[in-house]
Write a protein that holds these residues in place. Structure first.
Motif, PDB file in Angstrom:
ATOM      1  N   PRO A 180       0.802  -1.238   0.000  1.00 50.53           N
ATOM      2  CA  PRO A 180       0.000   0.000   0.000  1.00 50.53           C
ATOM      3  C   PRO A 180       0.827   1.278   0.000  1.00 50.53           C
ATOM      4  N   TYR A 181       1.951   1.284   0.711  1.00 50.99           N
ATOM      5  CA  TYR A 181       2.778   2.506   0.735  1.00 50.99           C
ATOM      6  C   TYR A 181       3.304   2.812  -0.656  1.00 50.99           C
ATOM      7  N   ASP A 182       3.806   1.806  -1.340  1.00 47.52           N
ATOM      8  CA  ASP A 182       4.347   2.020  -2.684  1.00 47.52           C
ATOM      9  C   ASP A 182       3.259   2.464  -3.653  1.00 47.52           C
ATOM     10  N   VAL A 183       2.064   1.876  -3.533  1.00 49.66           N
ATOM     11  CA  VAL A 183       0.958   2.265  -4.404  1.00 49.66           C
ATOM     12  C   VAL A 183       0.658   3.752  -4.257  1.00 49.66           C
ATOM     13  N   ALA A 184       0.469   4.206  -3.012  1.00 46.23           N
ATOM     14  CA  ALA A 184       0.127   5.608  -2.776  1.00 46.23           C
ATOM     15  C   ALA A 184       1.272   6.535  -3.180  1.00 46.23           C
ATOM     16  N   ARG A 185       2.496   6.176  -2.809  1.00 48.10           N
ATOM     17  CA  ARG A 185       3.650   7.028  -3.097  1.00 48.10           C
ATOM     18  C   ARG A 185       3.847   7.214  -4.599  1.00 48.10           C
ATOM     19  N   VAL A 186       3.860   6.118  -5.331  1.00 48.44           N
ATOM     20  CA  VAL A 186       4.111   6.185  -6.771  1.00 48.44           C
ATOM     21  C   VAL A 186       3.005   6.964  -7.474  1.00 48.44           C
ATOM     22  N   ASN A 187       1.759   6.685  -7.119  1.00 52.11           N
ATOM     23  CA  ASN A 187       0.652   7.328  -7.830  1.00 52.11           C
ATOM     24  C   ASN A 187       0.641   8.837  -7.628  1.00 52.11           C
ATOM     25  N   LEU A 188       1.050   9.295  -6.456  1.00 54.11           N
ATOM     26  CA  LEU A 188       1.123  10.735  -6.221  1.00 54.11           C
ATOM     27  C   LEU A 188       2.327  11.356  -6.935  1.00 54.11           C
ATOM     28  N   LEU A 189       3.474  10.707  -6.849  1.00 53.47           N
ATOM     29  CA  LEU A 189       4.679  11.281  -7.450  1.00 53.47           C
ATOM     30  C   LEU A 189       4.582  11.393  -8.967  1.00 53.47           C
ATOM     31  N   VAL A 190       4.040  10.368  -9.623  1.00 48.99           N
ATOM     32  CA  VAL A 190       3.987  10.425 -11.091  1.00 48.99           C
ATOM     33  C   VAL A 190       3.067  11.553 -11.553  1.00 48.99           C
ATOM     34  N   THR A 191       2.035  11.847 -10.775  1.00 54.03           N
ATOM     35  CA  THR A 191       1.120  12.933 -11.140  1.00 54.03           C
ATOM     36  C   THR A 191       1.766  14.295 -10.894  1.00 54.03           C
ATOM     37  N   ILE A 192       2.382  14.460  -9.745  1.00 55.04           N
ATOM     38  CA  ILE A 192       3.041  15.736  -9.430  1.00 55.04           C
ATOM     39  C   ILE A 192       4.143  16.046 -10.442  1.00 55.04           C
ATOM     40  N   ASN A 193       4.961  15.050 -10.748  1.00 58.15           N
ATOM     41  CA  ASN A 193       6.084  15.297 -11.664  1.00 58.15           C
ATOM     42  C   ASN A 193       5.611  15.579 -13.087  1.00 58.15           C
ATOM     43  N   LEU A 194       4.555  14.897 -13.526  1.00 63.43           N
ATOM     44  CA  LEU A 194       4.026  15.185 -14.863  1.00 63.43           C
ATOM     45  C   LEU A 194       3.480  16.604 -14.928  1.00 63.43           C
ATOM     46  N   LEU A 195       2.683  17.005 -13.937  1.00 64.76           N
ATOM     47  CA  LEU A 195       2.098  18.346 -13.960  1.00 64.76           C
ATOM     48  C   LEU A 195       3.175  19.422 -13.875  1.00 64.76           C
ATOM     49  N   ASP A 196       4.213  19.176 -13.094  1.00 68.89           N
ATOM     50  CA  ASP A 196       5.328  20.136 -13.046  1.00 68.89           C
ATOM     51  C   ASP A 196       5.975  20.286 -14.418  1.00 68.89           C
ATOM     52  N   TRP A 197       6.129  19.175 -15.125  1.00 67.19           N
ATOM     53  CA  TRP A 197       6.750  19.227 -16.460  1.00 67.19           C
ATOM     54  C   TRP A 197       5.843  19.937 -17.465  1.00 67.19           C
ATOM     55  N   LEU A 198       4.530  19.789 -17.317  1.00 66.89           N
ATOM     56  CA  LEU A 198       3.584  20.401 -18.252  1.00 66.89           C
ATOM     57  C   LEU A 198       3.434  21.900 -18.051  1.00 66.89           C
ATOM     58  N   ARG A 199       3.803  22.400 -16.885  1.00 66.92           N
ATOM     59  CA  ARG A 199       3.609  23.821 -16.597  1.00 66.92           C
ATOM     60  C   ARG A 199       4.343  24.675 -17.631  1.00 66.92           C
ATOM     61  N   GLY A 200       3.601  25.578 -18.260  1.00 71.70           N
ATOM     62  CA  GLY A 200       4.181  26.481 -19.251  1.00 71.70           C
ATOM     63  C   GLY A 200       4.239  25.918 -20.657  1.00 71.70           C
ATOM     64  N   ARG A 201       3.849  24.649 -20.853  1.00 73.88           N
ATOM     65  CA  ARG A 201       3.866  24.054 -22.185  1.00 73.88           C
ATOM     66  C   ARG A 201       2.500  24.208 -22.856  1.00 73.88           C
ATOM     67  N   ALA A 202       2.500  24.108 -24.172  1.00 77.01           N
ATOM     68  CA  ALA A 202       1.257  24.207 -24.937  1.00 77.01           C
ATOM     69  C   ALA A 202       0.541  22.866 -24.894  1.00 77.01           C
ATOM     70  N   VAL A 203      -0.580  22.816 -24.179  1.00 80.62           N
ATOM     71  CA  VAL A 203      -1.334  21.582 -24.000  1.00 80.62           C
ATOM     72  C   VAL A 203      -2.808  21.859 -24.274  1.00 80.62           C
ATOM     73  N   GLY A 204      -3.404  21.061 -25.159  1.00 76.77           N
ATOM     74  CA  GLY A 204      -4.810  21.258 -25.487  1.00 76.77           C
ATOM     75  C   GLY A 204      -5.763  20.704 -24.453  1.00 76.77           C
ATOM     76  N   ARG A 205      -5.412  19.581 -23.842  1.00 75.75           N
ATOM     77  CA  ARG A 205      -6.274  18.958 -22.839  1.00 75.75           C
ATOM     78  C   ARG A 205      -5.468  17.953 -22.020  1.00 75.75           C
ATOM     79  N   VAL A 206      -5.699  17.915 -20.719  1.00 73.60           N
ATOM     80  CA  VAL A 206      -5.185  16.849 -19.864  1.00 73.60           C
ATOM     81  C   VAL A 206      -6.355  15.951 -19.488  1.00 73.60           C
ATOM     82  N   VAL A 207      -6.199  14.666 -19.746  1.00 71.57           N
ATOM     83  CA  VAL A 207      -7.199  13.678 -19.345  1.00 71.57           C
ATOM     84  C   VAL A 207      -6.576  12.794 -18.276  1.00 71.57           C
ATOM     85  N   TYR A 208      -7.096  12.912 -17.064  1.00 69.87           N
ATOM     86  CA  TYR A 208      -6.580  12.132 -15.934  1.00 69.87           C
ATOM     87  C   TYR A 208      -7.496  10.942 -15.708  1.00 69.87           C
TER      88      TYR A 208
END
Length: 323
Positions: free
Chosen positions: A92-120
């Motif tokens: 359970p710890y790995d599940v929660a940790r990984v799922n949060l980190l991959v989302t945070i890091n992706l959104l940080d990378w997308l900041r300032g880029r040209a994106v038409g839509r994010v589908v989560y």
């Protein structure tokens, strides 16, 4: 179109990538390829060979560097996550940790880029705590309150992390003026979904002739949706402006079935007779799960087409051939 799919080597990500590649779109598949677990993966190898498909080997639990995509992205599908019911209890710890980190890091990378839509892509697991407090109507609409009574049940490792991902994506979209849609998948199944879900587990255990054939929560029901329908609905949501800032269920409410009946159906389709043994419900599991998909139908006009018997008839041979 130019699309990016995180978790592109995963179950739905692979099928979504194949769908877009067949449309002639430029497809960027981001994955750490953990899902293959060192086994040959001829299906993904074929997809990688498509001239309009690019594979980016990345660990999204770390800040993203070296992802050389400079052109605007029409759609970013964020599917990368640890999934699999057994894993909710085992790590359970790995599940929660990984799922949060991959989302945070992706959104940080997308900041300032040209994106038409994010589908989560989120999950029906966010409703796992509603039943205990009498707040789970069936079929379940998107307006149902999400309840986590306490942070201690290990099954909530997945649901809580995905729910927080929904919040992060919506706030990212509002802050950065990027359209965002959240999909809550309900029990998607089909070829190449790994082995840690109920349908592939049943198929492989039946193929091994396990006796007794153990099941957990045989009276619980689930409404299963074939991956072809899930991909088509996901694509519709990505292209529909009315889905901006919306949570939308993707599933097949016409195919609700008890786990006991599912086991019997799988054994019947495989022409195998085994004694079924009930071993009780797992902790924090939900007795019924069936989505209300009226919102999906209203916004996009989409309705699922593949019934459970048809879907299993195509899924069983895929797993047996690779057993």
């Amino acid at each position: 179109m130019n699309v990016l799919i995180t978790g592109g080597a995963g179950f739905i990500g692979y099928h979504l990538g194949r769908f877009h590649a067949a449309q002639g779109d430029t497809v960027h598949l981001v994955d750490n390829l953990f899902k293959s677990e060192g086994r040959p993966d001829p299906d993904f190898d074929l997809l990688k060979q498509e001239p309009n498909v690019r594979v980016h080997l990345l660990d999204l639990t770390r800040p993203i560097t070296g992802l050389s995509i400079t052109e605007p992205l029409d759609v970013v599908y964020h599917l990368a996550a640890i999934n699999g019911t057994r894993l909710f209890y085992e790590i359970p710890y790995d599940v929660a940790r990984v799922n949060l980190l991959v989302t945070i890091n992706l959104l940080d990378w997308l900041r300032g880029r040209a994106v038409g839509r994010v589908v989560y892509t989120s999950t029906s697991e966010v409703y796992a705590g509603c039943e205990a407090v009498g707040l789970l109507p069936i079929p379940t609409p998107e307006t149902v309150p999400v309840v986590f009574a306490q942070p201690t049940p290990t099954r909530f490792s997945y649901g809580t992390s995905k729910f927080m991902g929904e919040f992060l994506c919506f706030q990212f979209g509002s802050t950065n003026k990027v359209p965002v849609s959240v999909i809550r998948y309900h029990n998607i199944y089909g070829p190449r979904m790994g082995q840690k879900h109920v349908i592939p587990e049943f198929i492989l255990r039946a193929h091994r002739r396990e006796q007794p054939f153990a099941i957990y929560g045989g009276g619980e029901t689930r409404a299963f949706c074939h991956v072809e329908d899930a991909v088509a609905a996901t694509h519709k949501i990505a292209l529909t402006p009315a889905c901006d800032q919306q949570i939308v269920h993707v599933g097949n409410p016409t195919e609700e079935i008890a786990i006991q009946q599912l086991a019997e159906l799988v054994l019947s389709l495989m022409n195998i007779r085994l004694p079924i043994e009930e071993r009780g419900r797992r902790g924090a599991s939900v007795s019924r799960r069936c989505p209300d998909t009226a919102k999906l139908r209203h916004l996009t006009g989409f309705e699922a087409k593949v019934n459970l018997r048809q879907g299993l008839a195509g899924t069983i041979p895929w797993y047996v051939a690779r057993a």
